[in-house]
Design a protein around this motif. Sequence first.
Motif, PDB file in Angstrom:
ATOM      1  N   LEU A  72      47.102  42.580  14.990  1.00  0.00           N
ATOM      2  CA  LEU A  72      47.143  43.153  16.483  1.00  0.00           C
ATOM      3  C   LEU A  72      47.533  44.556  16.612  1.00  0.00           C
ATOM      4  O   LEU A  72      47.842  45.370  17.370  1.00  0.00           O
ATOM      5  CB  LEU A  72      49.304  43.291  15.702  1.00  0.00           C
ATOM      6  CG  LEU A  72      49.695  41.740  16.066  1.00  0.00           C
ATOM      7  CD1 LEU A  72      50.919  41.760  15.246  1.00  0.00           C
ATOM      8  CD2 LEU A  72      49.353  40.868  16.969  1.00  0.00           C
ATOM      9  N   GLY A  73      46.517  45.196  15.486  1.00  0.00           N
ATOM     10  CA  GLY A  73      46.008  46.681  15.806  1.00  0.00           C
ATOM     11  C   GLY A  73      47.378  47.748  14.584  1.00  0.00           C
ATOM     12  O   GLY A  73      47.033  49.023  15.037  1.00  0.00           O
ATOM     13  N   TYR A  74      47.555  47.698  14.058  1.00  0.00           N
ATOM     14  CA  TYR A  74      48.954  47.924  13.154  1.00  0.00           C
ATOM     15  C   TYR A  74      48.061  48.392  11.615  1.00  0.00           C
ATOM     16  O   TYR A  74      46.781  47.531  11.679  1.00  0.00           O
ATOM     17  CB  TYR A  74      50.026  47.554  13.345  1.00  0.00           C
ATOM     18  CG  TYR A  74      50.531  47.037  13.794  1.00  0.00           C
ATOM     19  CD1 TYR A  74      51.753  48.547  13.853  1.00  0.00           C
ATOM     20  CD2 TYR A  74      50.667  46.061  14.509  1.00  0.00           C
ATOM     21  CE1 TYR A  74      52.662  48.068  15.379  1.00  0.00           C
ATOM     22  CE2 TYR A  74      51.811  46.217  15.516  1.00  0.00           C
ATOM     23  CZ  TYR A  74      52.963  47.202  15.760  1.00  0.00           C
ATOM     24  OH  TYR A  74      54.131  47.322  16.877  1.00  0.00           O
ATOM     25  N   HIS A  75      48.015  49.596  11.946  1.00  0.00           N
ATOM     26  CA  HIS A  75      47.344  49.964   9.827  1.00  0.00           C
ATOM     27  C   HIS A  75      48.819  49.477   8.866  1.00  0.00           C
ATOM     28  O   HIS A  75      49.291  50.252   9.403  1.00  0.00           O
ATOM     29  CB  HIS A  75      47.004  51.266  10.279  1.00  0.00           C
ATOM     30  CG  HIS A  75      46.610  51.670   8.550  1.00  0.00           C
ATOM     31  ND1 HIS A  75      45.830  51.100   8.189  1.00  0.00           N
ATOM     32  CD2 HIS A  75      46.677  53.057   8.173  1.00  0.00           C
ATOM     33  CE1 HIS A  75      45.498  51.947   6.977  1.00  0.00           C
ATOM     34  NE2 HIS A  75      46.320  53.344   6.997  1.00  0.00           N
ATOM     35  N   VAL A  76      48.387  49.258   8.173  1.00  0.00           N
ATOM     36  CA  VAL A  76      49.686  48.702   7.220  1.00  0.00           C
ATOM     37  C   VAL A  76      49.111  49.556   5.780  1.00  0.00           C
ATOM     38  O   VAL A  76      47.573  49.820   5.801  1.00  0.00           O
ATOM     39  CB  VAL A  76      49.372  47.090   7.022  1.00  0.00           C
ATOM     40  CG1 VAL A  76      50.640  46.850   5.417  1.00  0.00           C
ATOM     41  CG2 VAL A  76      49.737  46.578   8.392  1.00  0.00           C
ATOM     42  N   ILE A  77      49.912  50.560   5.213  1.00  0.00           N
ATOM     43  CA  ILE A  77      50.110  51.370   4.285  1.00  0.00           C
ATOM     44  C   ILE A  77      51.622  50.627   3.303  1.00  0.00           C
ATOM     45  O   ILE A  77      52.439  50.442   3.419  1.00  0.00           O
ATOM     46  CB  ILE A  77      49.835  53.034   3.933  1.00  0.00           C
ATOM     47  CG1 ILE A  77      51.021  53.235   4.616  1.00  0.00           C
ATOM     48  CG2 ILE A  77      48.977  53.231   4.612  1.00  0.00           C
ATOM     49  CD1 ILE A  77      51.475  53.818   4.871  1.00  0.00           C
ATOM     50  N   ARG A  78      50.640  50.492   2.037  1.00  0.00           N
ATOM     51  CA  ARG A  78      52.141  49.841   0.609  1.00  0.00           C
ATOM     52  C   ARG A  78      52.580  50.744  -0.436  1.00  0.00           C
ATOM     53  O   ARG A  78      51.395  51.472  -1.094  1.00  0.00           O
ATOM     54  CB  ARG A  78      51.596  48.625   0.060  1.00  0.00           C
ATOM     55  CG  ARG A  78      51.610  47.353   1.052  1.00  0.00           C
ATOM     56  CD  ARG A  78      50.949  46.201   0.685  1.00  0.00           C
ATOM     57  NE  ARG A  78      50.904  45.136   1.568  1.00  0.00           N
ATOM     58  CZ  ARG A  78      52.151  44.584   2.175  1.00  0.00           C
ATOM     59  NH1 ARG A  78      53.069  44.797   1.254  1.00  0.00           N
ATOM     60  NH2 ARG A  78      51.992  43.347   2.524  1.00  0.00           N
TER      61      ARG A  78
END
Length: 115
Positions: A72-78
Amino acid sequence: MRATPTPAEQKLWLALRANRFENQQFTRQTIIAPYIVDFASKAARLIIEIDGDTHSAQHRYDARRTEFLESLGYHVIRFANPDVMGNIEGVLSMIAQALRETPSPQPSPQGGREP
């Protein structure tokens, strides 16, 4: 979860809320169907997840979830709970770096914004 956040979520939220961090608007427990993410900046297309002990057994689920959100175009960081609780400055530094590296949405030819 919004009414009873984990201590790590509460600690990070105090740093992110009310445009306090990098002048970005973050929301918590945001629905990005079919998922609920811990924190999101929709303008920056950045999702922050705080992983507790239960995440150690669900790597495959988390990978599918991240893949969907990135589609969806998001950058995910954890971050793990101990990282937030023991090194909040380091966590915030990594979030600031992610904000700098995340490209801004480009205007579409119709005058709106691309997702």
